[in-house]
Design an enzyme around this catalytic site. Structure first.
Site, PDB file in Angstrom:
ATOM      1  CG  HIS A 156      61.745  57.896  25.463  1.00 49.17           C
ATOM      2  ND1 HIS A 156      61.126  56.740  25.018  1.00 49.17           N
ATOM      3  CD2 HIS A 156      60.765  58.612  26.098  1.00 49.17           C
ATOM      4  CE1 HIS A 156      59.847  56.760  25.359  1.00 49.17           C
ATOM      5  NE2 HIS A 156      59.609  57.871  26.014  1.00 49.17           N
ATOM      6  CE1 TYR A 157      62.096  53.030  32.099  1.00 47.42           C
ATOM      7  CE2 TYR A 157      62.650  51.044  30.867  1.00 47.42           C
ATOM      8  CZ  TYR A 157      62.395  51.681  32.066  1.00 47.42           C
ATOM      9  OH  TYR A 157      62.446  50.964  33.234  1.00 47.42           O
ATOM     10  CB  SER A 158      66.006  51.367  25.672  1.00 44.85           C
ATOM     11  OG  SER A 158      64.823  50.598  25.616  1.00 44.85           O
TER      12      SER A 158
END
Length: 247
Positions: A156-158
């Site tokens: 999700h961060y990437s």
């Protein structure tokens, strides 16, 4: 004093900690006038205000939830009150959060938390401030170099940071006719707080992967941000500058 002679009118979101704080202070030292947004940490805002005052910087700190349209519009009203319509020279979309979760355990709440802070806030703030951006203004988005490689336990961060790459390139083409430039700075692993960052063994391993043999510090990012915001980058738009020590 005009923007060309140093008194640039600058907005930094998420500007009371880490890279945002270092960026706000760097602009202050260059003679800029500032509006800095923050979320919930009133103590960090108070200490930043004192530092900016000590530098003789004309600054206003605005508390707002920039993951909502209401918060973005509140920031826009503060900017208009401080700089006037069309009076913004630089917008730094720095607000962001980290996220570590195995993909199989990633739920909707965590997905939305990270995407809302890292991607949606840039959309909401930039759109709310479109009218404030003067011709020739600069938008600098703060992403992450992991967007170009991916990170396990951080899908999700990437994804949220990768979205900023496309956001930057597309918006640069749309705002280019106005002379407004849009660029992205992509830091690597950065020690944003004195006790922050990965655990020591992990930090050592990551540092060994970099060409420079160390992890980043917030001040390593401010130079590229100020470059992209300034006249030396007048023909630079739609690009991503990786600031990751050569990892």
């Amino acid at each position: 004093m005009t923007a060309a002679t140093g008194a640039r009118r600058v907005v930094v979101t998420g500007g009371t900690k880490g890279i945002g704080r270092a960026t706000a202070l760097a602009f202050a030292r260059s003679g800029a006038r500032l509006v800095v947004s923050y979320g919930h940490d009133g103590e960090a805002a108070k200490t930043l205000a004192a530092e900016l005052d000590g530098l003789g910087c004309e600054a206003e700190l605005v508390q707002a939830d920039l993951t909502t349209r209401e918060g973005a519009e509140a920031l826009a009203r503060a900017v208009a009150g401080r700089f006037g319509e069309g009076g913004l020279d630089v917008l730094v979309n720095n607000l962001g959060v980290d996220g570590h979760r195995p993909f199989a355990e990633l739920d909707d709440t965590e997905w939305r938390r990270v995407l809302d802070h890292n991607t949606t806030s840039a959309y909401l703030v930039t759109q709310a401030l479109l009218g404030a951006l003067g011709d020739g203004a600069s938008v600098v988005n703060v992403g992450a170099s992991v967007a170009l490689r991916g990170r396990p336990f951080g899908v999700h961060y990437s994804a949220s940071k990768a979205a900023l790459v496309g956001f930057t390139r597309a918006l640069a083409k749309e705002l280019g006719p106005r002379g407004v430039r849009v660029n992205l700075v992509a830091p690597g692993v950065t020690l944003t707080e004195p006790v922050g960052g990965p655990p020591h063994p992990v930090a050592e391993k990551l540092a060994a992967l970099t060409a420079l043999g160390r992890l980043g510090h917030p001040e390593d990012v401010t130079g590229p941000v100020l470059f992209l915001a300034g006249e030396s980058a007048a023909y630079v738009t739609g690009t991503t500058i990786e600031v990751d020590g050569g990892i």
